[in-house]
Design a protein around this motif. Sequence first.
Motif, PDB file in Angstrom:
ATOM      1  N   TYR A  18      40.947  50.854  38.564  1.00 49.42           N
ATOM      2  CA  TYR A  18      40.563  50.154  39.800  1.00 49.42           C
ATOM      3  C   TYR A  18      41.205  50.799  41.034  1.00 49.42           C
ATOM      4  O   TYR A  18      40.532  51.074  42.034  1.00 49.42           O
ATOM      5  N   GLU A  47      45.491  34.552  48.128  1.00 49.12           N
ATOM      6  CA  GLU A  47      44.408  35.508  47.880  1.00 49.12           C
ATOM      7  C   GLU A  47      43.670  35.112  46.603  1.00 49.12           C
ATOM      8  O   GLU A  47      44.261  35.039  45.522  1.00 49.12           O
ATOM      9  N   GLY A  51      43.328  40.755  42.110  1.00 54.14           N
ATOM     10  CA  GLY A  51      43.171  42.045  41.428  1.00 54.14           C
ATOM     11  C   GLY A  51      44.499  42.699  41.114  1.00 54.14           C
ATOM     12  O   GLY A  51      45.431  42.065  40.591  1.00 54.14           O
ATOM     13  N   ARG A  54      46.475  45.115  45.500  1.00 46.72           N
ATOM     14  CA  ARG A  54      46.270  46.102  46.571  1.00 46.72           C
ATOM     15  C   ARG A  54      46.488  45.475  47.955  1.00 46.72           C
ATOM     16  O   ARG A  54      47.222  46.027  48.783  1.00 46.72           O
ATOM     17  N   VAL A  55      45.883  44.311  48.186  1.00 46.93           N
ATOM     18  CA  VAL A  55      45.990  43.642  49.491  1.00 46.93           C
ATOM     19  C   VAL A  55      47.262  42.794  49.566  1.00 46.93           C
ATOM     20  O   VAL A  55      48.011  42.868  50.543  1.00 46.93           O
ATOM     21  N   VAL A  69      45.852  34.995  43.066  1.00 41.60           N
ATOM     22  CA  VAL A  69      45.314  34.409  41.833  1.00 41.60           C
ATOM     23  C   VAL A  69      44.173  35.291  41.338  1.00 41.60           C
ATOM     24  O   VAL A  69      43.351  35.745  42.141  1.00 41.60           O
ATOM     25  N   ASP A  70      44.151  35.550  40.053  1.00 40.02           N
ATOM     26  CA  ASP A  70      43.044  36.333  39.497  1.00 40.02           C
ATOM     27  C   ASP A  70      42.763  35.868  38.067  1.00 40.02           C
ATOM     28  O   ASP A  70      43.643  35.381  37.365  1.00 40.02           O
ATOM     29  N   LEU A  71      41.510  36.067  37.677  1.00 37.67           N
ATOM     30  CA  LEU A  71      41.022  35.639  36.360  1.00 37.67           C
ATOM     31  C   LEU A  71      41.243  36.707  35.300  1.00 37.67           C
ATOM     32  O   LEU A  71      41.182  36.418  34.108  1.00 37.67           O
ATOM     33  N   SER A  72      41.475  37.938  35.717  1.00 40.42           N
ATOM     34  CA  SER A  72      41.520  39.066  34.774  1.00 40.42           C
ATOM     35  C   SER A  72      42.973  39.427  34.432  1.00 40.42           C
ATOM     36  O   SER A  72      43.746  39.817  35.305  1.00 40.42           O
ATOM     37  N   GLY A  99      44.282  32.561  37.194  1.00 39.23           N
ATOM     38  CA  GLY A  99      43.538  31.359  37.568  1.00 39.23           C
ATOM     39  C   GLY A  99      42.121  31.691  37.983  1.00 39.23           C
ATOM     40  O   GLY A  99      41.788  32.848  38.259  1.00 39.23           O
ATOM     41  N   ASP A 100      41.298  30.654  38.020  1.00 42.08           N
ATOM     42  CA  ASP A 100      39.882  30.795  38.359  1.00 42.08           C
ATOM     43  C   ASP A 100      39.661  30.201  39.749  1.00 42.08           C
ATOM     44  O   ASP A 100      39.894  28.999  39.954  1.00 42.08           O
ATOM     45  N   MET A 101      39.211  31.035  40.681  1.00 44.04           N
ATOM     46  CA  MET A 101      39.057  30.565  42.065  1.00 44.04           C
ATOM     47  C   MET A 101      37.995  29.465  42.194  1.00 44.04           C
ATOM     48  O   MET A 101      37.978  28.745  43.188  1.00 44.04           O
ATOM     49  N   THR A 102      37.102  29.348  41.204  1.00 47.33           N
ATOM     50  CA  THR A 102      36.054  28.324  41.301  1.00 47.33           C
ATOM     51  C   THR A 102      36.591  26.943  40.894  1.00 47.33           C
ATOM     52  O   THR A 102      35.874  25.950  41.024  1.00 47.33           O
ATOM     53  N   SER A 116      39.153  38.870  49.137  1.00 47.34           N
ATOM     54  CA  SER A 116      38.897  40.233  49.614  1.00 47.34           C
ATOM     55  C   SER A 116      37.958  41.035  48.707  1.00 47.34           C
ATOM     56  O   SER A 116      37.704  40.666  47.569  1.00 47.34           O
ATOM     57  N   HIS A 122      31.294  38.491  43.011  1.00 48.56           N
ATOM     58  CA  HIS A 122      31.355  38.637  41.548  1.00 48.56           C
ATOM     59  C   HIS A 122      30.873  37.388  40.820  1.00 48.56           C
ATOM     60  O   HIS A 122      30.670  37.422  39.613  1.00 48.56           O
ATOM     61  N   VAL A 123      30.756  36.265  41.541  1.00 45.47           N
ATOM     62  CA  VAL A 123      30.269  35.043  40.888  1.00 45.47           C
ATOM     63  C   VAL A 123      28.911  34.678  41.504  1.00 45.47           C
ATOM     64  O   VAL A 123      28.628  35.011  42.659  1.00 45.47           O
TER      65      VAL A 123
HETATM   66  C1  SAM Z   1      36.699  43.963  43.413  1.00 50.39           C
HETATM   67  S1  SAM Z   1      38.115  43.169  42.762  1.00 50.39           S
HETATM   68  C2  SAM Z   1      39.030  42.831  44.245  1.00 50.39           C
HETATM   69  C3  SAM Z   1      40.516  42.842  44.006  1.00 50.39           C
HETATM   70  C4  SAM Z   1      41.369  42.689  45.275  1.00 50.39           C
HETATM   71  N1  SAM Z   1      41.046  41.476  45.992  1.00 50.39           N
HETATM   72  C5  SAM Z   1      41.193  43.876  46.200  1.00 50.39           C
HETATM   73  O1  SAM Z   1      40.680  43.684  47.305  1.00 50.39           O
HETATM   74  O2  SAM Z   1      41.555  44.978  45.826  1.00 50.39           O
HETATM   75  C6  SAM Z   1      37.475  41.587  42.344  1.00 50.39           C
HETATM   76  C7  SAM Z   1      38.502  40.716  41.625  1.00 50.39           C
HETATM   77  O3  SAM Z   1      38.015  39.387  41.539  1.00 50.39           O
HETATM   78  C8  SAM Z   1      38.450  38.851  40.301  1.00 50.39           C
HETATM   79  N2  SAM Z   1      37.631  37.677  39.999  1.00 50.39           N
HETATM   80  C9  SAM Z   1      36.309  37.627  39.703  1.00 50.39           C
HETATM   81  N3  SAM Z   1      35.936  36.366  39.476  1.00 50.39           N
HETATM   82  C10 SAM Z   1      37.048  35.589  39.647  1.00 50.39           C
HETATM   83  C11 SAM Z   1      37.298  34.182  39.565  1.00 50.39           C
HETATM   84  N4  SAM Z   1      36.330  33.319  39.239  1.00 50.39           N
HETATM   85  N5  SAM Z   1      38.545  33.736  39.819  1.00 50.39           N
HETATM   86  C12 SAM Z   1      39.547  34.606  40.131  1.00 50.39           C
HETATM   87  N6  SAM Z   1      39.366  35.946  40.218  1.00 50.39           N
HETATM   88  C13 SAM Z   1      38.134  36.419  39.980  1.00 50.39           C
HETATM   89  C14 SAM Z   1      38.291  40.014  39.335  1.00 50.39           C
HETATM   90  O4  SAM Z   1      39.035  39.812  38.149  1.00 50.39           O
HETATM   91  C15 SAM Z   1      38.801  41.164  40.184  1.00 50.39           C
HETATM   92  O5  SAM Z   1      40.176  41.362  40.021  1.00 50.39           O
END
Ligand code: SAM
Length: 255
Positions: A18, A47, A51, A54-55, A69-72, A99-102, A116, A122-123
Motif C-alpha cells: 500500500y 480517522e 490504513g 500514512r495520514v 480505526v481500520d477494518l483490515s 473497527g468498522d466505520m459503518t 481519507s 470502499h463501501v
Molecule cells: C485506500 S485505503 C486509505 C488508507 C488511509 N486512510 C490513507 O489515506 O492512506 C482505504 C482503507 O479503508 C479501510 N476500510 C474499508 N472499509 C472499512 C470499514 N468499513 N471500516 C473501517 N475501515 C475500512 C481499508 O481497510 C483501507 O485500509
Amino acid sequence: MAAAKPYYSPGSLSAAFYDVVTAADARLAGDVGVYAGLAPAGASMLELGAGTGRVGAELAMRGFEVVGVDLSRPMLAQAQARRAALSPEVAARLTLKLGDMTALDLKRTFDLVACSYFTLAHVPAGAAWRNTFATAARHLEAGGVAAFHLPLLDLMRRATPADPKAMVLDEGLSDGRRLRLYVEGRRFREDLGRLEQVIAYEELDARGRVLRRSAERLAYSMTDPQPFAAAAGLVLDRSPIDLGGVGEIWVFRKR
Ligand SMILES: C[S@@+](CC[C@H](N)C(=O)[O-])C[C@H]1O[C@@H](n2cnc3c(N)ncnc32)[C@H](O)[C@@H]1O
C-alpha cells in the motif's frame, strides 16, 4: 472477477505494498495538508479507515491527537509498525484501533473526523454510507468538521478498459526487487455508481523472476454525498477541495 481476493485482506499484496503504491502518486501528497488545515494543531482527530497510518502519523507529528480505526488487520499492523518508529512523544498522540466505520461508537467526540483517500468509496453508496456519516456525526463536537476524500464519478465512468498486458505501475523496491501492477478487469456499473476492478500485483526479484503474484478486487462506489451528510445533521462547509485528478475532499460541519 470472483476468484480475486479482496483488497487489503490478509496475505494480500495490496496491503503489503500500500505505501509503495500511494507514495508513487505525487498528487496524493497534498491531502495531509488539507486535513491539517481543517483544525488547529493540538486538536483531536478521528480517522475512519486509517490504513497504514500514512495520514494519522503525519498529523500526530504536527501536534494532533489522533485515533485511527481500520477494518483490515494487515493494514493496521503496518500502522502499528509506523507508530513504533515514531518518537515516544508523537507515538503517544496516535492510537490505532480495529473497527468498522459503518458501526463505530467510541463514546467520545473529536474536533475533526477524516475519511481519507477514498475510504468511504470502499463501501456501497447506500446504508453503509448512511451509517458512516452517522458515525462521523456521532463522533464530532458541535462546530467540528468531517472530511471525506471521494473519487470523481466522471473519471470512474471514463476509466479506460482493462488491458492485462499493460503495466500501470513499475516501481523499484529494495534489493533490486520490483513491483508491477496490471489492470486485469474493469467495468463501471452505472446502476450502482461503482467501478469494479481486478488489479494484479507482481513482485519480481532483481533478475526479473516473479516472486509473488496476486489478483485483487477493488471497487469504488460514488454518488452525491450531500443527502447522506444532511441525514446525519452535517452541512456542506465549502466547495469540494480538488486534489488534482485524484478526487475531491468534501468538508461538512456539524452545527
Ligand atoms: C485506500 S485505503 C486509505 C488508507 C488511509 N486512510 C490513507 O489515506 O492512506 C482505504 C482503507 O479503508 C479501510 N476500510 C474499508 N472499509 C472499512 C470499514 N468499513 N471500516 C473501517 N475501515 C475500512 C481499508 O481497510 C483501507 O485500509
